[in-house]
Design a protein around this motif. Structure first.
Motif, short mmCIF file in Angstrom:
data_model
loop_
_atom_site.label_atom_id
_atom_site.label_comp_id
_atom_site.label_asym_id
_atom_site.label_seq_id
_atom_site.Cartn_x
_atom_site.Cartn_y
_atom_site.Cartn_z
N TYR A 231 0.82 -1.80 0.04
CA TYR A 231 0.19 0.01 0.13
C TYR A 231 0.79 0.92 0.05
CZ TYR A 231 -3.79 -3.47 1.01
OH TYR A 231 -4.96 -3.84 0.87
N LEU A 232 1.30 1.54 -1.51
CA LEU A 232 2.39 2.70 -1.17
C LEU A 232 1.41 4.48 -1.19
CD1 LEU A 232 5.01 3.06 -1.94
CD2 LEU A 232 4.98 2.51 -3.86
N THR A 233 1.01 5.01 0.04
CA THR A 233 0.30 5.17 0.33
C THR A 233 0.23 6.26 1.43
OG1 THR A 233 -2.27 5.92 0.41
CG2 THR A 233 -2.05 4.14 0.81
N SER A 234 1.02 7.98 1.40
CA SER A 234 0.40 8.45 2.62
C SER A 234 -0.11 8.46 3.44
CB SER A 234 1.52 9.52 2.69
OG SER A 234 0.81 10.26 0.85
N GLY A 235 -1.57 8.92 2.63
CA GLY A 235 -2.55 9.22 3.36
C GLY A 235 -4.06 8.17 2.54
N PHE A 236 -5.18 8.11 3.41
CA PHE A 236 -6.33 7.17 3.41
C PHE A 236 -7.71 8.00 3.40
CE2 PHE A 236 -2.62 5.07 5.47
CZ PHE A 236 -2.80 4.32 4.45
N VAL A 237 -8.29 7.93 2.42
CA VAL A 237 -9.61 8.80 1.87
C VAL A 237 -10.47 8.42 2.88
CG1 VAL A 237 -11.23 9.23 0.29
CG2 VAL A 237 -9.34 8.73 -0.18
N GLN A 238 -11.13 8.53 3.64
CA GLN A 238 -12.14 8.86 4.89
C GLN A 238 -14.08 8.34 4.60
OE1 GLN A 238 -10.37 7.69 7.99
NE2 GLN A 238 -9.15 8.98 6.87
N PRO A 239 -14.33 7.61 4.85
CA PRO A 239 -16.01 7.67 4.29
C PRO A 239 -16.34 9.54 4.11
CG PRO A 239 -15.71 5.77 5.75
CD PRO A 239 -14.54 6.85 5.77
N ASP A 240 -16.37 9.55 5.78
CA ASP A 240 -16.86 10.99 6.45
C ASP A 240 -16.39 11.87 7.14
OD1 ASP A 240 -17.87 9.44 8.51
OD2 ASP A 240 -19.00 8.47 7.43
N ALA A 241 -16.82 12.73 7.16
CA ALA A 241 -15.68 13.58 8.26
C ALA A 241 -16.14 13.17 10.40
CB ALA A 241 -16.58 14.75 8.29
N GLU A 242 -17.21 12.19 9.93
CA GLU A 242 -18.06 11.90 11.13
C GLU A 242 -16.69 10.82 11.90
OE1 GLU A 242 -19.85 12.08 9.50
OE2 GLU A 242 -21.10 13.61 10.32
N THR A 243 -16.79 9.65 10.32
CA THR A 243 -15.11 8.57 10.88
C THR A 243 -14.20 9.20 10.61
OG1 THR A 243 -16.99 7.41 9.01
CG2 THR A 243 -14.46 7.18 9.94
N ALA A 244 -14.32 10.18 9.92
CA ALA A 244 -12.31 10.54 10.02
C ALA A 244 -11.72 11.29 11.55
CB ALA A 244 -12.38 11.87 8.86
N ALA A 245 -13.39 12.41 12.28
CA ALA A 245 -12.60 12.73 13.79
C ALA A 245 -12.39 11.51 14.71
CB ALA A 245 -14.09 13.37 13.99
N ARG A 246 -13.22 10.50 13.79
CA ARG A 246 -13.09 9.86 15.21
C ARG A 246 -11.99 8.39 15.82
NH1 ARG A 246 -19.00 8.55 14.08
NH2 ARG A 246 -18.17 7.01 12.31
N ARG A 247 -11.57 8.52 13.91
CA ARG A 247 -10.21 7.72 13.48
C ARG A 247 -9.08 8.88 14.12
NH1 ARG A 247 -11.43 4.36 8.05
NH2 ARG A 247 -12.51 3.14 8.47
N PHE A 248 -9.27 10.02 13.93
CA PHE A 248 -8.06 10.70 14.52
C PHE A 248 -7.99 10.64 16.07
CE2 PHE A 248 -5.25 12.82 11.68
CZ PHE A 248 -6.19 12.37 10.25
N ALA A 249 -9.11 10.64 16.63
CA ALA A 249 -10.00 10.37 17.88
C ALA A 249 -9.13 9.60 18.90
CB ALA A 249 -11.22 11.38 18.94
N GLY A 250 -8.73 8.75 17.81
CA GLY A 250 -8.39 6.88 18.27
C GLY A 250 -9.59 6.20 18.64
N THR A 251 -10.64 6.51 18.67
CA THR A 251 -11.88 5.42 19.40
C THR A 251 -12.03 4.65 18.72
OG1 THR A 251 -13.61 7.37 18.22
CG2 THR A 251 -12.87 7.41 21.05
N GLU A 252 -11.67 4.66 17.36
CA GLU A 252 -12.73 4.32 15.68
C GLU A 252 -11.22 3.28 14.97
OE1 GLU A 252 -15.77 4.57 13.34
OE2 GLU A 252 -14.76 3.92 11.88
N ASP A 253 -10.49 2.04 14.51
CA ASP A 253 -9.62 2.10 14.26
C ASP A 253 -9.53 2.25 12.88
OD1 ASP A 253 -7.93 0.13 16.01
OD2 ASP A 253 -8.88 -1.96 15.70
N GLY A 254 -8.93 2.55 11.53
CA GLY A 254 -8.71 2.88 10.63
C GLY A 254 -7.85 3.84 10.44
N TYR A 255 -7.57 3.19 8.70
CA TYR A 255 -5.88 4.36 7.91
C TYR A 255 -6.53 6.04 8.09
CZ TYR A 255 -3.96 -0.43 8.74
OH TYR A 255 -3.46 -1.39 9.45
N THR A 256 -5.17 6.97 8.39
CA THR A 256 -5.36 8.10 8.22
C THR A 256 -4.29 8.12 7.72
OG1 THR A 256 -4.47 8.34 10.60
CG2 THR A 256 -7.28 8.36 10.60
N TYR A 257 -3.52 8.39 8.16
CA TYR A 257 -2.20 9.09 7.71
C TYR A 257 -0.83 8.16 7.93
CZ TYR A 257 1.01 13.04 6.72
OH TYR A 257 2.28 14.06 6.10
#
Ligand code: PLP
Length: 409
Positions: free
Chosen positions: A38-64
């Motif tokens: 996976y030669l990518t530095s960033g990961f597209v988020q399905p929506d802003a709410e998911t992005a917020a949860r992933r950055f807060a660490g309350t939901e698993d998922g790649y961000t950066y």
């Protein structure tokens, strides 16, 4: 064009050889057989709410990718499975892994005990760089556990050992050091570069953390720089994760993929390279212009029995030897003559490659140490290190013989 993800979970209790080729992230929806890069530095988020949860660490998922990347996760999972630890975290280099460990564990006023025979950059990192931030280090004998015990202080938080050492292959007793560390409320970290989990699994002997330079045997072909720390999830996830995310010594996805694939052949490479090293070490012992051979697989090695117990009956693939020379200048000239007479092996400073590498530690890997530090580490000017690869043993012997046979005894 996608198929259903292949999500059959691996059964429990698989052997390390199996984990070396099977443990990783589950396959993607495409069902690729070889692990995806996976030669990518960033990961597209399905929506802003998911992005917020992933950055807060309350939901698993790649961000950066400074935080994590699926290819890096695959490498981490496979390495942890092979070392028998709960988790692992990748680093840009082996030195980056040590930096991450110290940033995560220590603060000004804390004390570390290290062997004085560790890798040259490790000695400088502790002796010069960490000292600037108020972390004090005592450097003690690699082999005398009583010296480690005597160096303990109420502020000692970490004992850090490397076994066998680079380049003299001194072996320390991991179990004894783990007992000392734990008795003092400290942790034991072991740099397992030289043996890799294929030969030595320090956590089975009580170590808390394992440091790797993936640049060495884990890659095994001299292609990329990489590093890792293996250990319990509470340290890897809660302590070192935030350090790599903020300080940025992250493992590059491409490098992670290369090392991940290297792990698949680690076991057979380590067995074959150790067998070659043993044959060459025995042959060197019989050469009249060789003063001494340092190799844990030889009965003449001072910690031979301990090494055989700790290293699955193998000496590893690195050996060193001293050539004759009455004074340091003559010894250095003789060592240079042997090195310069080779035509097959590589004159380089790395180790852990399928290609045999010959090195003069006194002027390369340990060249930046002071003369006093070099002497304390036992590294003379006549010392040559050989990191044995996969060439035919007879060709390597002939390559060394060219220089050895033209030295006066
Ligand atoms: C024993 C040992 N530890 C750590 C390192 C550092 O690894 P890297 O070069 O990946 O930073 C080395 C490199 O030679 C080494 O030999």
């Amino acid at each position: 064009m996608s198929s259903k993800p292949n999500d059959r979970a691996l059964p429990e209790g698989l052997h390390p050889d199996t984990l070396a080729v099977r443990a990783a992230l589950p396959r993607s929806q495409y069902g690729e057989h070889s692990e995806a890069l996976y030669l990518t530095s960033g990961f597209v988020q399905p929506d802003a709410e998911t992005a917020a949860r992933r950055f807060a660490g309350t939901e698993d998922g790649y961000t950066y990718a400074r935080t994590s990347n699926p290819t890096v996760t695959s490498f981490e999972r496979r390495l942890a499975a092979m070392e028998g630890t709960e988790a692992a975290i990748g680093a840009s280099t082996g030195m980056g892994a040590i930096l991450m460990m110290i940033m995560g564990l220590l603060k000004a006023g804390d004390h570390v005990i290290c062997s004085r025979s560790m890798f040259g950059s490790t000695l400088n990192l502790f002796g010069k760089e960490f000292a600037k931030f108020g972390v004090e280090t005592s450097f003690v004998s690699q082999t005398d556990a009583a010296e480690w015990e005597a160096a303990l202080r109420p502020t000692t938080k970490l004992l850090f050992a490397e076994t066998p050492t680079n380049p003299l292959t001194d072996v320390c007793d991991i179990r004894a050091l783990a007992d000392l560390a734990h008795g003092a409320g400290a942790l034991l970290a072991v740099d397992n570069c030289f043996c890799s989990p294929a030969l030595q699994r320090p956590t089975e002997l009580g170590a808390d953390l394992i440091i790797h330079s993936g640049t060495k045997y884990l890659d095994g072909h001299g292609r990329v720089m990489a590093g890792a720390i293996c250990g319990p999830s509470k340290l890897i996830v809660d302590v070192f994760g935030p350090v790599v995310r903020t300080a940025g010594m992250a493992l590059a996805p491409f490098n992670a993929w290369v090392v991940l694939k290297g792990l698949e052949t680690l076991g057979i490479r380590m067995q074959a390279q150790s067998a070659n090293a043993l044959a060459i070490a025995r042959w060197l012992e019989a050469q009249p212009t060789v003063k001494r051979v340092y190799y844990p697989g030889l009965a003449s090695h001072p910690q031979h029995e301990l090494a055989m117990r700790q290293q699955s009956g193998n000496g590893g693939a690195v050996l060193s030897f001293d050539v004759h020379g009455d004074d340091p200048e003559t010894a250095r000239a003789n060592a240079f003559h042997v090195i310069n007479s080779t035509r097959v092996v590589s004159i380089a400073t790395n180790l852990g490659d399928t290609k045999t590498i010959i090195t003069h530690p006194g002027t390369t890997s340990h060249g930046r140490l002071t003369e006093a530090q070099r002497q304390a580490a036992g590294i003379g000017q006549g010392l040559i290190r050989l990191a044995v690869g996969l060439e035919h043993v007879a060709d390597v012997q002939a390559d060394l013989q060219r220089g050895l046979s033209t030295l006066g005894t």
